[in-house]
Design a protein around this motif. Structure first.
Motif, mmCIF file in Angstrom:
data_model
loop_
_atom_site.group_PDB
_atom_site.id
_atom_site.type_symbol
_atom_site.label_atom_id
_atom_site.label_comp_id
_atom_site.label_asym_id
_atom_site.label_seq_id
_atom_site.Cartn_x
_atom_site.Cartn_y
_atom_site.Cartn_z
ATOM 1 N N MET A 1 0.820 -1.213 0.000
ATOM 2 C CA MET A 1 0.000 0.000 0.000
ATOM 3 C C MET A 1 0.856 1.267 0.000
ATOM 4 S SD MET A 1 -2.963 0.978 -0.304
ATOM 5 C CE MET A 1 -3.003 2.530 0.628
ATOM 6 N N ALA A 2 0.245 2.348 -0.433
ATOM 7 C CA ALA A 2 0.929 3.641 -0.409
ATOM 8 C C ALA A 2 1.162 4.066 1.044
ATOM 9 C CB ALA A 2 0.081 4.683 -1.118
ATOM 10 N N THR A 3 2.365 4.520 1.332
ATOM 11 C CA THR A 3 2.611 5.030 2.675
ATOM 12 C C THR A 3 3.036 6.491 2.592
ATOM 13 O OG1 THR A 3 4.888 4.258 2.601
ATOM 14 C CG2 THR A 3 3.284 2.822 3.673
ATOM 15 N N LEU A 4 2.797 7.166 3.678
ATOM 16 C CA LEU A 4 3.007 8.606 3.723
ATOM 17 C C LEU A 4 4.069 8.936 4.757
ATOM 18 C CD1 LEU A 4 0.004 10.941 3.629
ATOM 19 C CD2 LEU A 4 1.661 11.237 5.426
ATOM 20 N N HIS B 1 -7.606 8.828 -0.091
ATOM 21 C CA HIS B 1 -6.869 9.393 -1.225
ATOM 22 C C HIS B 1 -5.653 8.546 -1.585
ATOM 23 C CE1 HIS B 1 -8.918 13.399 -0.572
ATOM 24 N NE2 HIS B 1 -9.011 13.209 -1.862
ATOM 25 N N LEU B 2 -4.978 8.024 -0.563
ATOM 26 C CA LEU B 2 -3.803 7.183 -0.819
ATOM 27 C C LEU B 2 -4.224 5.910 -1.551
ATOM 28 C CD1 LEU B 2 -1.808 7.486 2.544
ATOM 29 C CD2 LEU B 2 -1.139 8.396 0.319
ATOM 30 N N LEU C 1 -4.849 6.634 -5.150
ATOM 31 C CA LEU C 1 -3.597 6.802 -5.885
ATOM 32 C C LEU C 1 -2.973 5.447 -6.211
ATOM 33 C CD1 LEU C 1 -2.424 9.522 -6.626
ATOM 34 C CD2 LEU C 1 -0.929 9.386 -4.659
ATOM 35 N N GLN C 2 -2.936 4.588 -5.198
ATOM 36 C CA GLN C 2 -2.339 3.265 -5.398
ATOM 37 C C GLN C 2 -3.166 2.457 -6.410
ATOM 38 O OE1 GLN C 2 0.691 1.949 -3.643
ATOM 39 N NE2 GLN C 2 0.452 0.656 -5.422
#
Lengths: 115, 115
Positions: free
Chosen positions: B1-4, B102-103, B106-107
């Motif tokens: 997963m996308a990480t911030l 939102h993440l 995006l992913q």
């Protein structure tokens, strides 16, 4: 006040941060990769490589270019590129809002200890 | 997963990001600046400069050091240093939670366009 910027790491690879997003925004505003790079103090080559990297990460262009013509060509965001910029700015805003009280605490701690 | 990950810019100057926070966490775990630097692939000098910068930003130490002795000295976070690490991680978590949808978008966009 304390401000927050975000970096997003995508799987399997790909990193989006304030620099690349700002470059895309400048590119949309100025209509060329070289002008956008110049506005951010980077070479055409560096700006081009960042755009190329983003195109590669998503497997489809975030920027489209036109060659030559009376206007000497130019560049613009694709619809997907615009969507990417909007999503990034939305994430940043949500993140800033959600952590506002902690950011204030940090900035206050700094002020207090400096007095 | 996308990480911030987040970077925090404080006024009048001072920047805190994942690298410095990770260095402080390693320092707490390993008990020395050089070991923490090594664990992150940086020289003692570089690690020391980052710690010194943080001490300067807040006008009070985030790290305390002991010289010599049987154990050859060592370093630890001050209570303020621990508070700084906790606050940063809390901001990061809040930011990630707040932008989860939102993440994910995006992913997902990335996965879809790569197929």
């Amino acid at each position: 006040m304390a401000t927050l910027s975000v970096r997003i790491d995508l799987e399997p690879r790909g990193r989006i941060g304030p620099g690349k997003i700002r470059l895309l925004e400048k590119l949309e505003e100025l209509g060329s990769i070289s002008a956008a790079g110049r506005a951010m103090g980077m070479s055409y080559r560096r700006a081009w490589l960042l755009v190329d990297e983003l195109n590669g990460v998503f497997g489809q262009p975030v920027v489209s270019t036109r060659m030559g013509g009376a206007s000497g060509g130019g560049a613009a965001l694709t619809p997907f590129g615009s969507e990417l910029v909007r999503t990034y700015r939305a994430i940043e805003e949500k993140a800033q809002e959600a952590s506002r009280s902690h950011l204030t605490a940090l900035q206050t701690a700094m002020g207090r200890r400096r007095r």
